[in-house]
Design an enzyme around this catalytic site. Structure first.
Site, short mmCIF file in Angstrom:
data_model
loop_
_atom_site.label_atom_id
_atom_site.label_comp_id
_atom_site.label_asym_id
_atom_site.label_seq_id
_atom_site.Cartn_x
_atom_site.Cartn_y
_atom_site.Cartn_z
N HIS A 124 0.83 -1.20 0.00
CA HIS A 124 0.00 0.00 0.00
C HIS A 124 0.86 1.25 0.00
O HIS A 124 0.62 2.19 -0.76
CB HIS A 124 -0.93 0.01 1.21
CG HIS A 124 -1.76 1.24 1.32
ND1 HIS A 124 -1.35 2.37 2.03
CD2 HIS A 124 -2.98 1.55 0.81
CE1 HIS A 124 -2.28 3.30 1.95
NE2 HIS A 124 -3.28 2.84 1.21
N HIS A 125 1.86 1.29 0.88
CA HIS A 125 2.79 2.43 0.87
C HIS A 125 4.09 2.05 1.56
O HIS A 125 4.17 1.06 2.29
CB HIS A 125 2.17 3.67 1.54
CG HIS A 125 2.11 3.61 3.05
ND1 HIS A 125 0.93 3.47 3.74
CD2 HIS A 125 3.08 3.70 3.98
CE1 HIS A 125 1.18 3.46 5.04
NE2 HIS A 125 2.48 3.59 5.21
N GLN A 165 9.49 1.63 6.56
CA GLN A 165 8.19 1.05 6.91
C GLN A 165 7.46 0.65 5.64
O GLN A 165 7.36 1.44 4.70
CB GLN A 165 7.34 2.06 7.68
CG GLN A 165 5.98 1.51 8.10
CD GLN A 165 5.07 2.59 8.67
OE1 GLN A 165 4.57 3.45 7.95
NE2 GLN A 165 4.88 2.56 9.98
N HIS A 210 3.77 -0.97 4.37
CA HIS A 210 2.40 -1.34 4.70
C HIS A 210 1.92 -2.30 3.62
O HIS A 210 1.80 -1.93 2.45
CB HIS A 210 1.53 -0.08 4.74
CG HIS A 210 0.06 -0.36 4.93
ND1 HIS A 210 -0.89 0.62 4.75
CD2 HIS A 210 -0.62 -1.48 5.27
CE1 HIS A 210 -2.09 0.11 4.97
NE2 HIS A 210 -1.95 -1.17 5.28
N HIS A 230 -1.88 12.01 -0.47
CA HIS A 230 -2.18 10.63 -0.08
C HIS A 230 -3.56 10.55 0.55
O HIS A 230 -3.86 11.23 1.52
CB HIS A 230 -1.14 10.10 0.91
CG HIS A 230 -1.43 8.70 1.37
ND1 HIS A 230 -1.26 7.60 0.55
CD2 HIS A 230 -1.90 8.21 2.55
CE1 HIS A 230 -1.59 6.50 1.21
NE2 HIS A 230 -1.99 6.84 2.43
N HIS A 237 -6.86 7.19 0.72
CA HIS A 237 -7.15 5.81 0.33
C HIS A 237 -8.11 5.85 -0.86
O HIS A 237 -7.82 6.50 -1.85
CB HIS A 237 -7.67 5.03 1.54
CG HIS A 237 -6.63 4.84 2.61
ND1 HIS A 237 -6.88 4.30 3.84
CD2 HIS A 237 -5.30 5.16 2.61
CE1 HIS A 237 -5.76 4.28 4.57
NE2 HIS A 237 -4.80 4.80 3.84
N MET A 250 -7.40 8.30 4.87
CA MET A 250 -6.37 9.22 5.31
C MET A 250 -6.46 10.48 4.46
O MET A 250 -6.93 10.43 3.32
CB MET A 250 -4.97 8.61 5.17
CG MET A 250 -4.61 7.60 6.21
SD MET A 250 -2.88 7.07 6.07
CE MET A 250 -2.76 5.99 7.51
#
Length: 314
Positions: free
Chosen positions: A40-41, A114, A116, A185, A187, A261
């Site tokens: 996703h990111h 990170q 996701h 950004h 969703h 988001m």
């Protein structure tokens, strides 16, 4: 990622890289290696100390629900966003003379990636994942140091409605800030995300567009709308237009695909000084916070909420 095996959707995993403590490095480019088919990111954080020293750990907001898992934040101290990626965005090269400084004389002693994971069907067999970002760097000092300022909101979007999610914060540091890239950004409900500089001149609030984009297109860092300087006393503001007219449930801000988001990232440079200590601007979002209750002379196009089909190229 060190060949990890994500075991469920909406899992956030982090992995650390220690920076040589006796040298300074200047990052001038980011080359992602991932696919939106299952990621996703990705975000690269600069940390004084990482959340854990393990090769990989659960580091997402959903970690609170994972009582059977050992979890930690991306950073245990210091927390600076350097880069973010989503929706198959391409490589990013910084302008000549601009770089993110890490290592000596900075609080960035570790880089933490990170990831996701949105879908994990690919990893049900023996397949593992090594998604990541190649960093292009030099040890030659750069005259202009880069930073990222993130604007976002909390809040909720009601079923069968359109909504404008808005945030704004004043800049309180005496520095000249030169924005050069921005990233949007959301969703699935995002229609358009916009960022502005608000400057009061003779009592009148002037709104200048930093950038806007459709967040369902590749979520790369796009060039700003025009060259400008942001200084102490200016206000940075962002808005996300959301279309939930087709959705039968309320949608709250949160970390999973079921949530939403509203984020606007502004990448900037400063000269002969350090990047801003102020890095984040968040509001409580709808139905608790709106620009119209705090500002005047809001651009007319921002007073309208849109369905996706209403947006046309301008």
């Amino acid at each position: 990622m060190p060949n990890v095996k994500p075991h469920r959707s909406n899992l956030y995993l982090c992995t650390p890289v220690k920076v040589d403590p006796e040298k300074s490095y200047y990052i001038v480019g980011f080359e992602p290696n991932a696919s939106m088919q299952y990621v996703h990111h990705m975000i690269i954080y600069g940390c004084k100390e990482p959340g854990k020293s393990e090769p990989a750990w659960n580091c997402g907001e959903m970690a609170l629900d994972d009582s059977d898992e050992d979890t930690a934040n991306p950073c245990s101290s210091g927390n600076t966003i350097l880069y973010a990626w989503a929706r198959d965005a391409p490589k990013l090269d910084l302008p000549n003379g601009v770089a993110f400084k890490i290592g000596v004389d900075t609080n960035i002693k570790y880089l933490v990636l990170q990831v996701h994971y949105s879908h994990v069907e690919k990893f049900t067999n023996d397949t593992t994942d090594s998604s990541g970002v190649d960093l292009i760097y030099t040890d030659i000092p750069s005259p202009k140091l880069a930073g990222v300022f993130l604007l976002g909101t909390g809040g909720r979007i009601r079923a069968h409605s359109t909504e404008s999610m808005e945030t704004a914060c004043a800049i309180n540091e005496d520095k000249e800030i030169h924005p050069f890239r921005f990233r949007t950004h959301t969703h699935e409900l995002g229609v358009r995300v916009s960022g502005y500089r608000i400057r009061k001149i003779n009592g009148y609030e002037h709104w200048t567009l930093i950038g806007e984009h459709d967040p369902l297109e590749p979520q790369m860092f796009y060039p700003v709308a025009k060259n400008m300087i942001i200084q102490k006393g200016d206000v940075l503001a962002a808005s996300c237009k959301m279309d939930a007219t087709h959705r039968n449930r309320d949608t709250r801000v949160g970390p999973t695909g079921e949530n939403e988001m509203c984020n606007f990232y502004m990448m900037y440079w400063v000269e002969n000084t350090e990047p801003l200590e102020q890095q984040y601007c968040f509001s409580s979002g709808p139905p608790f916070y709106y620009w119209r209750e705090n500002f005047e002379n809001i651009p007319e196009r921002e007073l309208i909420t849109y369905r996706r089909n209403d947006i046309k190229e301008e």
